[in-house]
Design a protein around this motif. Structure first.
Motif, PDB file in Angstrom:
ATOM      1  N   ASP A  65      -7.150   7.401  -1.935  1.00  0.00           N
ATOM      2  CA  ASP A  65      -7.060   8.131  -0.672  1.00  0.00           C
ATOM      3  C   ASP A  65      -6.650   7.210   0.472  1.00  0.00           C
ATOM      4  O   ASP A  65      -6.030   7.654   1.440  1.00  0.00           O
ATOM      5  N   GLU A  66      -7.001   5.932   0.364  1.00  0.00           N
ATOM      6  CA  GLU A  66      -6.700   4.969   1.423  1.00  0.00           C
ATOM      7  C   GLU A  66      -5.251   4.496   1.394  1.00  0.00           C
ATOM      8  O   GLU A  66      -4.788   3.841   2.334  1.00  0.00           O
ATOM      9  N   ASP A  67      -4.535   4.787   0.327  1.00  0.00           N
ATOM     10  CA  ASP A  67      -3.142   4.362   0.206  1.00  0.00           C
ATOM     11  C   ASP A  67      -2.238   5.214   1.097  1.00  0.00           C
ATOM     12  O   ASP A  67      -2.551   6.374   1.408  1.00  0.00           O
ATOM     13  N   PHE A  68      -1.107   4.655   1.454  1.00  0.00           N
ATOM     14  CA  PHE A  68      -0.066   5.388   2.168  1.00  0.00           C
ATOM     15  C   PHE A  68       1.089   5.652   1.210  1.00  0.00           C
ATOM     16  O   PHE A  68       1.461   4.775   0.423  1.00  0.00           O
ATOM     17  N   VAL A  69       1.659   6.843   1.290  1.00  0.00           N
ATOM     18  CA  VAL A  69       2.794   7.209   0.437  1.00  0.00           C
ATOM     19  C   VAL A  69       3.980   7.540   1.329  1.00  0.00           C
ATOM     20  O   VAL A  69       3.871   8.362   2.248  1.00  0.00           O
ATOM     21  N   PHE A  70       5.099   6.893   1.056  1.00  0.00           N
ATOM     22  CA  PHE A  70       6.338   7.104   1.807  1.00  0.00           C
ATOM     23  C   PHE A  70       7.356   7.730   0.863  1.00  0.00           C
ATOM     24  O   PHE A  70       7.682   7.163  -0.176  1.00  0.00           O
ATOM     25  N   ARG A 114      -1.581  10.453   5.649  1.00  0.00           N
ATOM     26  CA  ARG A 114      -1.070   9.225   5.034  1.00  0.00           C
ATOM     27  C   ARG A 114       0.104   9.462   4.093  1.00  0.00           C
ATOM     28  O   ARG A 114       0.374   8.663   3.202  1.00  0.00           O
ATOM     29  N   PHE A 115       0.790  10.560   4.300  1.00  0.00           N
ATOM     30  CA  PHE A 115       2.032  10.855   3.579  1.00  0.00           C
ATOM     31  C   PHE A 115       3.135  11.025   4.607  1.00  0.00           C
ATOM     32  O   PHE A 115       2.991  11.774   5.583  1.00  0.00           O
ATOM     33  N   LEU A 116       4.252  10.339   4.396  1.00  0.00           N
ATOM     34  CA  LEU A 116       5.384  10.422   5.319  1.00  0.00           C
ATOM     35  C   LEU A 116       6.672  10.476   4.514  1.00  0.00           C
ATOM     36  O   LEU A 116       6.905   9.637   3.646  1.00  0.00           O
ATOM     37  N   SER A 117       7.505  11.467   4.804  1.00  0.00           N
ATOM     38  CA  SER A 117       8.810  11.545   4.137  1.00  0.00           C
ATOM     39  C   SER A 117       9.915  11.461   5.180  1.00  0.00           C
ATOM     40  O   SER A 117       9.718  11.782   6.354  1.00  0.00           O
ATOM     41  N   THR A 118      11.076  11.017   4.737  1.00  0.00           N
ATOM     42  CA  THR A 118      12.226  10.878   5.632  1.00  0.00           C
ATOM     43  C   THR A 118      13.502  11.202   4.885  1.00  0.00           C
ATOM     44  O   THR A 118      13.598  10.962   3.674  1.00  0.00           O
ATOM     45  N   GLY A 119      14.476  11.730   5.590  1.00  0.00           N
ATOM     46  CA  GLY A 119      15.778  12.012   4.997  1.00  0.00           C
ATOM     47  C   GLY A 119      16.765  10.882   5.201  1.00  0.00           C
ATOM     48  O   GLY A 119      17.913  10.986   4.764  1.00  0.00           O
ATOM     49  N   VAL A 120      16.338   9.792   5.836  1.00  0.00           N
ATOM     50  CA  VAL A 120      17.225   8.659   6.116  1.00  0.00           C
ATOM     51  C   VAL A 120      17.143   7.664   4.965  1.00  0.00           C
ATOM     52  O   VAL A 120      16.069   7.142   4.656  1.00  0.00           O
ATOM     53  N   GLN A 121      18.270   7.385   4.323  1.00  0.00           N
ATOM     54  CA  GLN A 121      18.292   6.496   3.165  1.00  0.00           C
ATOM     55  C   GLN A 121      17.775   5.100   3.529  1.00  0.00           C
ATOM     56  O   GLN A 121      18.266   4.469   4.452  1.00  0.00           O
ATOM     57  N   GLY A 122      16.770   4.643   2.795  1.00  0.00           N
ATOM     58  CA  GLY A 122      16.260   3.298   2.968  1.00  0.00           C
ATOM     59  C   GLY A 122      15.292   3.116   4.114  1.00  0.00           C
ATOM     60  O   GLY A 122      14.707   2.036   4.264  1.00  0.00           O
ATOM     61  N   GLU A 123      15.094   4.148   4.929  1.00  0.00           N
ATOM     62  CA  GLU A 123      14.228   3.998   6.107  1.00  0.00           C
ATOM     63  C   GLU A 123      12.776   3.721   5.725  1.00  0.00           C
ATOM     64  O   GLU A 123      12.068   2.978   6.413  1.00  0.00           O
ATOM     65  N   SER A 124      12.319   4.307   4.633  1.00  0.00           N
ATOM     66  CA  SER A 124      10.901   4.227   4.302  1.00  0.00           C
ATOM     67  C   SER A 124      10.452   2.824   3.909  1.00  0.00           C
ATOM     68  O   SER A 124       9.303   2.443   4.149  1.00  0.00           O
ATOM     69  N   LEU A 125      11.335   2.028   3.305  1.00  0.00           N
ATOM     70  CA  LEU A 125      10.905   0.733   2.782  1.00  0.00           C
ATOM     71  C   LEU A 125      10.480  -0.260   3.857  1.00  0.00           C
ATOM     72  O   LEU A 125       9.431  -0.899   3.722  1.00  0.00           O
ATOM     73  N   PRO A 126      11.233  -0.467   4.933  1.00  0.00           N
ATOM     74  CA  PRO A 126      10.732  -1.376   5.961  1.00  0.00           C
ATOM     75  C   PRO A 126       9.466  -0.859   6.631  1.00  0.00           C
ATOM     76  O   PRO A 126       8.589  -1.659   6.991  1.00  0.00           O
ATOM     77  N   VAL A 127       9.349   0.462   6.785  1.00  0.00           N
ATOM     78  CA  VAL A 127       8.124   1.023   7.363  1.00  0.00           C
ATOM     79  C   VAL A 127       6.951   0.798   6.413  1.00  0.00           C
ATOM     80  O   VAL A 127       5.857   0.386   6.830  1.00  0.00           O
ATOM     81  N   GLU A 153      21.475   0.147   0.417  1.00  0.00           N
ATOM     82  CA  GLU A 153      21.069  -0.040   1.806  1.00  0.00           C
ATOM     83  C   GLU A 153      20.493  -1.439   2.017  1.00  0.00           C
ATOM     84  O   GLU A 153      19.644  -1.897   1.252  1.00  0.00           O
ATOM     85  N   GLY A 154      20.923  -2.096   3.080  1.00  0.00           N
ATOM     86  CA  GLY A 154      20.437  -3.437   3.370  1.00  0.00           C
ATOM     87  C   GLY A 154      18.950  -3.495   3.654  1.00  0.00           C
ATOM     88  O   GLY A 154      18.302  -4.527   3.404  1.00  0.00           O
ATOM     89  N   ALA A 155      18.387  -2.399   4.165  1.00  0.00           N
ATOM     90  CA  ALA A 155      16.964  -2.377   4.490  1.00  0.00           C
ATOM     91  C   ALA A 155      16.095  -2.613   3.260  1.00  0.00           C
ATOM     92  O   ALA A 155      14.979  -3.143   3.365  1.00  0.00           O
ATOM     93  N   VAL A 156      16.601  -2.226   2.072  1.00  0.00           N
ATOM     94  CA  VAL A 156      15.860  -2.438   0.829  1.00  0.00           C
ATOM     95  C   VAL A 156      15.599  -3.930   0.626  1.00  0.00           C
ATOM     96  O   VAL A 156      14.482  -4.357   0.310  1.00  0.00           O
ATOM     97  N   TYR A 157      16.622  -4.726   0.823  1.00  0.00           N
ATOM     98  CA  TYR A 157      16.527  -6.158   0.541  1.00  0.00           C
ATOM     99  C   TYR A 157      15.752  -6.896   1.630  1.00  0.00           C
ATOM    100  O   TYR A 157      15.037  -7.867   1.345  1.00  0.00           O
ATOM    101  N   GLU A 158      15.878  -6.470   2.863  1.00  0.00           N
ATOM    102  CA  GLU A 158      15.071  -7.053   3.928  1.00  0.00           C
ATOM    103  C   GLU A 158      13.592  -6.791   3.669  1.00  0.00           C
ATOM    104  O   GLU A 158      12.740  -7.678   3.849  1.00  0.00           O
ATOM    105  N   ALA A 159      13.281  -5.568   3.227  1.00  0.00           N
ATOM    106  CA  ALA A 159      11.890  -5.221   2.953  1.00  0.00           C
ATOM    107  C   ALA A 159      11.349  -6.010   1.767  1.00  0.00           C
ATOM    108  O   ALA A 159      10.224  -6.533   1.818  1.00  0.00           O
ATOM    109  N   LEU A 160      12.126  -6.115   0.686  1.00  0.00           N
ATOM    110  CA  LEU A 160      11.673  -6.871  -0.477  1.00  0.00           C
ATOM    111  C   LEU A 160      11.477  -8.347  -0.138  1.00  0.00           C
ATOM    112  O   LEU A 160      10.533  -8.985  -0.622  1.00  0.00           O
ATOM    113  N   ASN A 161      12.357  -8.895   0.678  1.00  0.00           N
ATOM    114  CA  ASN A 161      12.242 -10.295   1.075  1.00  0.00           C
ATOM    115  C   ASN A 161      10.919 -10.544   1.797  1.00  0.00           C
ATOM    116  O   ASN A 161      10.180 -11.489   1.471  1.00  0.00           O
ATOM    117  N   MET A 162      10.607  -9.702   2.757  1.00  0.00           N
ATOM    118  CA  MET A 162       9.363  -9.887   3.519  1.00  0.00           C
ATOM    119  C   MET A 162       8.137  -9.617   2.651  1.00  0.00           C
ATOM    120  O   MET A 162       7.133 -10.340   2.734  1.00  0.00           O
TER     121      MET A 162
END
Length: 289
Positions: A65-70, A114-127, A153-162
């Motif tokens: 229950d404490e987890d967040f799902v994107f 604690r559930f959030l969805s988005t239609g923007v490709q790759g937006e969820s990973l940095p968040v 999407e470049g955001a995928v790799y920025e998120a994985l790096n961090m």
């Protein structure tokens, strides 16, 4: 050509009643939604997860229950596997009273407990990475669902790096269905997702089964490690979208669609579970205009 092969047909018994209820709730919800579009009762667009319902159902008991799902644009199943509130979700999509977000989010943009969805490709990973940073040390994690097309999407790799540098409790669930809207993955993704994760020293696990219990047995220790170490994990599901990309648009050949349908969990479970023939009745996939 779509290159994902049909998953091996498991000889395991049917899922538990609870899992079956979740699977069929999502399947019926998506089919009902397509029928509403056919009738002109819903405006805009929608992206169903037909054929992929087992992914979030298998993961549901592994998430706290404490987890967040994107989630992403194809997120109804992700939501319903976590929150069995189909009436609120349908009201949201139709902009009616009782909607989860007052009807302003629609099919793709939902925020609820604690559930959030988005239609923007790759937006969820940095968040999700930012949320995972906040959760580090608490035992909770951030789970982000993406498709194979999102790896452009470049955001995928920025998120994985961090996430790797900061050793964050981040679970990246990849629903690799072999096609990004109308472009086969083989035509737009060089190398493999596993190799891309490895470039950041992020653990990767590939799942080909469609059996919810088998998937849980594989992932349970890996998800536990995400919490305890902590460290990010990419869980890649080789799955199959048997419905259209959105409403009625499907650019795949009849042979490719039939190959995807042969991997559908529904037909296998219906054949294996003679106790409940009525609940599997009339589950044909409709087409929306």
């Amino acid at each position: 050509m779509i290159v994902t092969d049909a998953s091996p047909q498991s000889l395991r018994p049917p899922p538990s009643d609870q899992d079956l209820r979740s699977l069929l709730l999502i399947r019926h919800f998506e089919l009902a939604l397509l029928r509403l579009f056919e009738q002109g009762a819903v405006s805009g667009t929608t992206h169903t997860c037909l054929g992929q319902e087992y992914v979030p159902v298998a993961l549901a008991p592994l998430l706290l229950d404490e987890d967040f799902v994107f989630s992403n644009h194809r997120g109804h199943g992700h939501f319903l596997a976590r929150h069995a509130e189909p009436y609120g979700l349908l009201a949201e999509i139709m902009g009616r009273e009782g909607a989860l977000c007052g009807g302003v989010g629609g099919s793709q943009h939902v925020y609820h407990r604690r559930f959030l969805s988005t239609g923007v490709q790759g937006e969820s990973l940095p968040v999700a990475t930012g949320v995972a940073l906040k959760l580090a040390g608490s035992g909770a994690l951030a789970c982000a669902y993406v498709g194979d097309g999102t790896w452009g999407e470049g955001a995928v790799y920025e998120a994985l790096n961090m996430a790797a540098l900061w050793r964050l409790p981040l679970l990246v669930v990849v629903e690799h269905n072999g096609i990004a809207q109308s472009t086969p993955t083989s035509a737009q993704l060089a190398g493999t997702i596993g190799a891309r994760a490895a470039a950041f020293s992020v653990r990767h696990h590939r799942i080909t089964s469609t059996d919810v219990e088998e998937i849980r047995a594989e992932l349970a220790p890996l998800v536990a490690a995400v919490r305890s170490e902590p460290a990010p994990l990419v869980a890649e599901f080789v799955t199959h979208r048997i419905g259209p990309h959105s409403k009625g648009d499907d650019t795949r050949s009849p042979a490719e669609i039939e190959r995807a349908r042969r991997s559908d969990w529904h037909a296998r479970y219906a054949a294996a579970d003679a106790r409940k023939p009525r609940i599997f009745h009339d589950m044909r996939i409709g087409r929306a205009r």
